[in-house]
Design an enzyme around this catalytic site. Structure first.
Site, PDB file in Angstrom:
ATOM      1  N   GLU A 152      34.103  40.727  38.741  1.00 12.65           N
ATOM      2  CA  GLU A 152      33.901  41.236  37.466  1.00 12.65           C
ATOM      3  C   GLU A 152      32.965  42.604  37.365  1.00 12.65           C
ATOM      4  O   GLU A 152      31.914  42.562  36.755  1.00 12.65           O
ATOM      5  CB  GLU A 152      34.232  40.463  36.222  1.00 12.65           C
ATOM      6  CG  GLU A 152      34.974  39.524  36.035  1.00 12.65           C
ATOM      7  CD  GLU A 152      34.878  38.613  34.764  1.00 12.65           C
ATOM      8  OE1 GLU A 152      33.863  38.572  34.087  1.00 12.65           O
ATOM      9  OE2 GLU A 152      36.017  38.130  34.548  1.00 12.65           O
ATOM     10  N   GLU A 202      41.472  34.366  37.045  1.00  9.96           N
ATOM     11  CA  GLU A 202      40.790  33.343  36.250  1.00  9.96           C
ATOM     12  C   GLU A 202      41.439  33.047  34.833  1.00  9.96           C
ATOM     13  O   GLU A 202      41.859  34.548  34.334  1.00  9.96           O
ATOM     14  CB  GLU A 202      39.400  33.967  35.966  1.00  9.96           C
ATOM     15  CG  GLU A 202      38.273  33.880  37.097  1.00  9.96           C
ATOM     16  CD  GLU A 202      37.050  34.182  36.707  1.00  9.96           C
ATOM     17  OE1 GLU A 202      36.791  34.343  35.344  1.00  9.96           O
ATOM     18  OE2 GLU A 202      36.324  34.737  37.571  1.00  9.96           O
TER      19      GLU A 202
HETATM   20  C1  GLA Z   1      34.248  35.510  33.841  1.00  6.54           C
HETATM   21  C2  GLA Z   1      33.706  35.343  34.988  1.00  6.54           C
HETATM   22  C3  GLA Z   1      33.529  33.726  35.388  1.00  6.54           C
HETATM   23  C4  GLA Z   1      32.894  32.827  34.065  1.00  6.54           C
HETATM   24  C5  GLA Z   1      33.976  33.083  33.200  1.00  6.54           C
HETATM   25  C6  GLA Z   1      33.720  32.260  31.908  1.00  6.54           C
HETATM   26  O1  GLA Z   1      35.501  35.584  33.824  1.00  6.54           O
HETATM   27  O2  GLA Z   1      34.078  35.818  36.093  1.00  6.54           O
HETATM   28  O3  GLA Z   1      32.364  33.452  36.443  1.00  6.54           O
HETATM   29  O4  GLA Z   1      31.781  33.225  33.668  1.00  6.54           O
HETATM   30  O5  GLA Z   1      34.003  34.437  32.672  1.00  6.54           O
HETATM   31  O6  GLA Z   1      34.746  32.396  30.924  1.00  6.54           O
END
Ligand code: GLA
Length: 659
Positions: free
Chosen positions: A152, A308
């Site tokens: 991210e 995710e």
């Molecule tokens: C983001 C991050 C993860 C985690 C999630 C929690 O998507 O990439 O590492 O912190 O949020 O919701």
């Protein structure tokens, strides 16, 4: 270029795996449970830099070797991460110049991830070094099927305001403009006499005064995107020296305003996205659908990866509501319906310590004797039954324009109203289309629009003349265009197009706007046809267009509120307010544009076609019967012969017979 990971089976199922948080005995339980759930892909090592390189230049790969071998022995493939989103504490101490500085000019403290300056050469060197070590060691490991670079980009450090970043910004401006004359002209610096006579007079918008040059602010946003992309490219090129496997980085589409993902998508081999439900928001599954459609669109329509999402609650919203039984399944399969070739979660096993210990996972703190685990296992079965969906494409007849630059520009300070809100307008139109069972793509205003019957521009404030011509071509060649207020106003430097508003769209819409009349907070105006307008009213003067709705009150009473303009083979519509209920109006436009859609179904039923598969997701409590469906319902093997019933809360995926 979009390439696909070489996965052992159809749809990838799994998530972020952080074995470093657990004793080695647990790893054996992990792989046993992964097999039980049908996990076939995990993202590994996402935050493990401090463990892989415990001191500068000192490496420990032994544990990662063992994890990779164990996963391989159990048939579980790996999306191997470069751990560069979380530099270790030693890096911070050794390189104080690489620390992130916030907009107030304060150094952001350590003890979390992402605390580095994206323009720091020390950071870039350290990131390249750990990436090189990983790539050379694991490029040929049989478990590794793809690369997950960083995590991210821009999550907490989208912009840094240190001196190094400021210098980098100036270099970037020099490349973009070549001369100060060009920069001054683009930025309109005769205003307030802010002409810059030397490059080092230019400041990044740290601790900005009110009324800061808007074009400077836009350029700073563009620069920040490029600074992160440069870092990504550097890691990708290191990996390429050792491996041809696909490289991705996970996006936060629609929920990371500073990152322009049209630009990012051109850099990755496969687009991947993280999506988290806004738990308390009514209709949050519609926002999910929008994000999935936007992800597919930035991927150019190619299948993408849901990198995710969550099995249940997150830990970072004000009230972290758990998902209701069945909700995770509906969420996961909605992503697949809209083009994802994976169902991956953050994370495999819920952490016992650290900042995210109250975040749900595939294995909850309660362990496998839990409702959640049973749902995870059942979803794994569903996902295996959908193997044939992989690679399928979603066809849309309607596109919504989406442009990050326009989002930034619209929401700079000192606009006609604080109620001008990019996402609010886009979501209003998206939701109305979703409820009409219309699948949409998102498109950049400069993109080829020829395959769409209808293009909707809910909030296109920044629109270049070229983009305006593109929309005109779309209409002239037979398309419909629906534009909402305060669109086509400014160019890429936030300079208003010459002549009356809306300069980039006057011709295509067949009108001018003489004066804006933003409404007071919570005020509304009556509009003919039983509509109510909020936020905005304005004086529209037709020049070829005809009024199809009229303001019946407020500052523009008696003047057009909605217009229609026949141009070439097509029609351009304009909506000069925020109608309280968009569906009726949209249905009229969809009918005129000949957009095909099912009729008579409840607006809680999500209906999407992907390749030869029809996904029916019932977000309501009552069963819904859909006629005209023939094929095999893949999740339970039922044959559908002309109709299918979807129980409340359930999902049915019908594979049409092979022709
Ligand atoms: C983001 C991050 C993860 C985690 C999630 C929690 O998507 O990439 O590492 O912190 O949020 O919701």
């Amino acid at each position: 270029m979009h390439r696909y990971p070489v996965l052992p089976e159809g749809i990838a199922y799994g998530g972020d795996y952080n074995p470093e948080q657990w004793p080695e005995e647990t790893w054996h339980e992990d792989v046993r449970l992964m097999r039980e759930a049908g996990v076939n892909l995990v993202s590994l090592g996402v935050f493990a830099w401090g463990l892989l390189e415990p001191a500068e230049g000192v490496y420990d790969f032994a544990w990662l070797d063992r994890v990779l071998d164990l996963l391989q022995e159990n048939g579980i493939k790996v999306n191997l991460a470069t751990p560069t989103a979380s530099p270790p504490p030693w890096f911070r101490r050794a390189h104080p110049g690489a620390r992130l500085v916030d907009q107030q000019g304060r150094v952001v403290s350590g003890g979390s991830r992402h605390g580095f300056c994206p323009s720091s050469p020390e950071y870039a060197r350290a990131a390249a070094r750990i990436t090189e070590r990983l790539a050379e060691r694991y490029a040929t490991h049989p478990a590794v099927v793809m690369w997950h670079v960083h995590n991210e980009y821009g999550w907490a450090n989208a912009a840094c305001y240190c001196e190094v970043s400021q210098e980098h910004f100036r270099r970037w401006l020099r490349e973009r403009y070549g001369t100060l004359e060009a920069l001054n002209a683009a930025w309109g610096t005769t205003f307030w006499g802010l002409r810059h006579g030397a490059w080092d007079e230019i400041e990044a918008p740290r601790n900005p005064a009110p009324g800061l040059i808007p074009a400077l602010q836009l350029d700073f946003q563009r620069f920040c995107v490029e600074a992160h992309i440069e870092l990504f490219r550097a890691e990708r090129e290191v990996i390429r020296r050792f491996s041809d496997l696909p490289v991705t980085t996970n996006f936060m589409i629609a929920n990371c305003k500073p990152m322009d993902y049209w630009r990012w998508a051109a850099e990755v081999d496969v687009v991947s996205n993280d999506h988290y439900l806004q738990a308390e928001r009514p209709g949050n599954h519609i926002e999910l659908a929008m994000c999935a459609d936007l992800t597919r669109s930035v991927a150019g329509g190619s299948p993408w990866m849901l990198m995710e999402h969550s099995t249940g609650a997150v830990n970072w919203q004000p009230r972290n509501l758990a998902k209701r039984p069945g909700e995770m399944r509906r969420n996961s399969l909605a992503h697949v319906a809209r083009g994802s070739d994976s169902v991956l979660f953050f994370q495999w096993r819920a952490s016992r310590f650290g900042a995210e210990k109250f975040h749900s996972a595939m294995v909850p703190h309660a362990g496998p004797d839990s409702r959640l685990w049973r749902e995870v296992v059942a979803l794994g079965r569903d996902v295996r039954r959908l193997a044939g969906v992989r690679g399928g494409r979603v066809a849309a007849e309607v596109a919504i324009l989406w442009d990050w630059e326009s989002w930034w520009a619209l929401e700079l300070d000192w606009r006609p109203s604080v109620d001008l809100d990019f996402r609010e307008r886009v979501e209003a139109y998206y939701e109305a289309l979703w409820r009409e069972h219309v699948t949409v793509d998102f498109a950049h205003p400069g993109a080829d629009l020829s395959r769409y019957k209808l293009v909707v521009a809910p909030s296109a404030y920044l629109l270049t003349q070229e983009a305006g011509k593109n929309l005109r071509r779309h209409v002239e060649s037979g398309g419909h265009l629906l534009v909402s207020y305060f669109s086509g106003i400014a160019d890429e430097h936030d300079t208003i197009h010459p002549g009356p508003y809306p300069g980039a769209l006057r011709d295509v819409l067949g009108l001018t706007v003489e004066e804006f009349h933003p409404l007071a907070e919570r005020a509304s105006v009556p509009v003919s046809g039983g509509l109510t307008g909020r936020v905005w009213s304005e004086r529209v003067r037709p020049a070829g267009a005809r009024a199809v709705r009229t303001f019946e009150g407020g500052p523009d009473a008696g003047h057009p509120a909605v217009t229609q303009h026949d141009l070439g083979e097509g029609v351009a519509w304009y909506v000069a307010t925020a109608p309280g209920d968009l569906r009726g109006l949209l249905a009229e436009v969809l009918d005129a544009a000949g957009v095909d859609r099912p009729r008579g179904l409840p607006d809680t039923l999500e209906l999407v076609r992907r390749g030869r598969h029809l996904f029916l997701i019932n977000h309501g409590e009552e069963p819904v019967t859909v006629e005209g469906v023939t094929g095999v319902a893949l999740l339970d093997g039922r044959a559908c012969d002309g109709s299918v019933t979807v129980p409340g809360g359930d999902v049915v995926v019908v594979a049409a017979p092979d022709r």
